[in-house]
Write a protein that holds these residues in place. Structure first.
Motif, PDB file in Angstrom:
ATOM      1  N   GLN A   6       0.830  -1.041   0.107  1.00 34.14           N
ATOM      2  CA  GLN A   6       0.261  -0.003   0.113  1.00 34.14           C
ATOM      3  C   GLN A   6       1.017   1.150   0.039  1.00 34.14           C
ATOM      4  O   GLN A   6       1.930   1.264   0.272  1.00 34.14           O
ATOM      5  CB  GLN A   6      -0.799   0.063   1.257  1.00 34.14           C
ATOM      6  CG  GLN A   6      -1.836  -0.979   1.208  1.00 34.14           C
ATOM      7  CD  GLN A   6      -2.872  -0.959   2.565  1.00 34.14           C
ATOM      8  OE1 GLN A   6      -2.945  -1.869   3.320  1.00 34.14           O
ATOM      9  NE2 GLN A   6      -3.609   0.341   2.608  1.00 34.14           N
ATOM     10  N   ARG A  22      -3.504   3.793  -2.561  1.00 37.27           N
ATOM     11  CA  ARG A  22      -3.283   2.580  -3.560  1.00 37.27           C
ATOM     12  C   ARG A  22      -2.883   1.508  -3.020  1.00 37.27           C
ATOM     13  O   ARG A  22      -2.290   1.492  -1.891  1.00 37.27           O
ATOM     14  CB  ARG A  22      -2.072   3.204  -4.244  1.00 37.27           C
ATOM     15  CG  ARG A  22      -2.447   4.421  -5.251  1.00 37.27           C
ATOM     16  CD  ARG A  22      -1.387   4.943  -6.106  1.00 37.27           C
ATOM     17  NE  ARG A  22      -1.811   6.053  -7.235  1.00 37.27           N
ATOM     18  CZ  ARG A  22      -2.059   7.283  -6.725  1.00 37.27           C
ATOM     19  NH1 ARG A  22      -1.544   7.750  -5.508  1.00 37.27           N
ATOM     20  NH2 ARG A  22      -2.317   8.060  -7.517  1.00 37.27           N
ATOM     21  N   CYS A  23      -3.239   0.612  -3.792  1.00 42.36           N
ATOM     22  CA  CYS A  23      -3.001  -0.941  -3.166  1.00 42.36           C
ATOM     23  C   CYS A  23      -2.534  -1.826  -4.328  1.00 42.36           C
ATOM     24  O   CYS A  23      -3.314  -1.877  -5.355  1.00 42.36           O
ATOM     25  CB  CYS A  23      -4.260  -1.414  -2.474  1.00 42.36           C
ATOM     26  SG  CYS A  23      -4.091  -3.202  -1.867  1.00 42.36           S
ATOM     27  N   SER A  24      -1.677  -2.741  -4.236  1.00 42.25           N
ATOM     28  CA  SER A  24      -1.488  -3.943  -5.035  1.00 42.25           C
ATOM     29  C   SER A  24      -1.372  -5.004  -4.260  1.00 42.25           C
ATOM     30  O   SER A  24      -0.871  -5.322  -3.228  1.00 42.25           O
ATOM     31  CB  SER A  24       0.249  -3.808  -5.445  1.00 42.25           C
ATOM     32  OG  SER A  24       0.437  -2.576  -6.313  1.00 42.25           O
ATOM     33  N   GLN A  68     -10.822  -0.529  -9.601  1.00 44.14           N
ATOM     34  CA  GLN A  68      -9.559  -1.771  -9.817  1.00 44.14           C
ATOM     35  C   GLN A  68      -9.213  -1.689 -11.111  1.00 44.14           C
ATOM     36  O   GLN A  68      -9.891  -1.622 -12.234  1.00 44.14           O
ATOM     37  CB  GLN A  68     -10.273  -2.960  -9.207  1.00 44.14           C
ATOM     38  CG  GLN A  68      -9.424  -4.038  -9.417  1.00 44.14           C
ATOM     39  CD  GLN A  68      -9.877  -5.440  -9.036  1.00 44.14           C
ATOM     40  OE1 GLN A  68     -10.772  -5.821  -9.204  1.00 44.14           O
ATOM     41  NE2 GLN A  68      -8.930  -6.203  -8.362  1.00 44.14           N
ATOM     42  N   SER A  73      -4.423  -4.127  -9.442  1.00 48.05           N
ATOM     43  CA  SER A  73      -4.634  -3.001  -8.249  1.00 48.05           C
ATOM     44  C   SER A  73      -5.520  -2.175  -8.054  1.00 48.05           C
ATOM     45  O   SER A  73      -6.532  -2.246  -8.812  1.00 48.05           O
ATOM     46  CB  SER A  73      -3.183  -2.192  -8.581  1.00 48.05           C
ATOM     47  OG  SER A  73      -3.510  -1.506  -9.854  1.00 48.05           O
ATOM     48  N   SER A  74      -5.606  -1.587  -7.137  1.00 42.20           N
ATOM     49  CA  SER A  74      -6.873  -0.497  -6.850  1.00 42.20           C
ATOM     50  C   SER A  74      -6.484   0.757  -6.133  1.00 42.20           C
ATOM     51  O   SER A  74      -5.384   1.050  -5.336  1.00 42.20           O
ATOM     52  CB  SER A  74      -7.549  -1.462  -5.812  1.00 42.20           C
ATOM     53  OG  SER A  74      -8.870  -0.761  -5.243  1.00 42.20           O
ATOM     54  N   SER A  93      -6.354  -8.604  -0.123  1.00 40.35           N
ATOM     55  CA  SER A  93      -6.699  -9.146  -1.223  1.00 40.35           C
ATOM     56  C   SER A  93      -7.134 -10.840  -1.063  1.00 40.35           C
ATOM     57  O   SER A  93      -6.524 -11.306  -0.083  1.00 40.35           O
ATOM     58  CB  SER A  93      -5.570  -9.027  -2.352  1.00 40.35           C
ATOM     59  OG  SER A  93      -4.158  -9.945  -1.887  1.00 40.35           O
TER      60      SER A  93
END
Lengths: 113, 115
Positions: A6, A22-24, A68, A73-74, A93
């Motif tokens: 993140q 952000r998030c992967s 997304q 990623s989101s 996730s």
């Protein structure tokens, strides 16, 4: 195997501003979840994205939104920030249809002044 | 609807003594249950999960939990506490209803381990 990542780690914003987190997800995971951990309110579910679509939404106002991307990623967007939006925002996730467990990132600490 | 109640907000034990963190759940569907741990300023780490297989579930770091349907409980135990176990622990439930997948968290139990 890399875990959920993140960014940013910490963020300070002023009331009324907008923020993007952000998030992967873990490689191979197609579902991304967002949770808010606010002081005194515990952990609350915000949003669930899978295959690019919003699948479920918690009890939060529309100024909380996200998306997304094709790489899974989101982003979480919060508009018109309020003081009570100060919280740790956690992304998780999972692999849809592989089991209900979710794997969490380290979180983004948002402070609204 | 689903919910989870963690019966103790704080638990304090001495190093080397057993740990018991209590959790009761409510779910309209066959539940999946989890315990997560959160160390200060960190994210959540999955300790163990119950998903309708064996009722006694073993997790990481020596923790285990027993699913008791008759008591709607899923208590977390460890035979011998270590200083590194000091953290906040969350009992979590999710139903298997399609389209949901949101985790419902308990309010958390802060575990203190005294030397």
């Amino acid at each position: 195997e890399a875990g959920v990542t993140q960014s940013p780690t910490h963020l300070i914003k002023t009331r009324g501003q907008q923020v993007t987190l952000r998030c992967s997800p873990i490689s191979g995971h197609t579902s991304v979840y967002w949770y808010q951990q606010a002081l005194g309110l515990g952990l609350q579910f915000l949003l669930w994205y899978d295959e690019g679509e919003e699948r479920n939404r918690g009890n939060f106002p529309p100024r909380f939104s996200g998306r997304q991307f094709p790489n899974y990623s989101s982003e979480l967007n919060v508009n018109a920030l309020e003081l009570e939006d100060s919280a740790l925002y956690l992304c998780a996730s999972s692999i849809r249809d592989r089991g209900p467990e979710q794997y969490f990132g380290p979180g983004t600490r948002l402070t609204v002044t | 609807a689903q919910s989870v109640t963690q019966l103790d907000s704080h638990v304090s034990v001495s190093e080397g003594t057993p740990v018991l963190l209590r959790c009761n759940y409510s779910s309209s569907y066959s539940p999946s249950l989890f315990w997560y741990v959160q160390h200060p300023n960190k994210g959540l780490q999955l300790l163990l999960k119950y998903t309708s297989a064996a009722t006694l579930v073993k997790g990481i770091n020596g923790f285990e939990a027993e699913f008791k349907k008759s008591e709607t409980s899923f208590h977390l135990t460890k035979p011998s506490a270590h200083m590194s176990d000091a953290a906040e622990y969350f009992c979590v439930v999710t139903g298997e209803r399609t389209g949901r997948r949101a985790l419902t968290f308990g309010s958390g139990t802060r575990l203190q381990v005294q030397p």
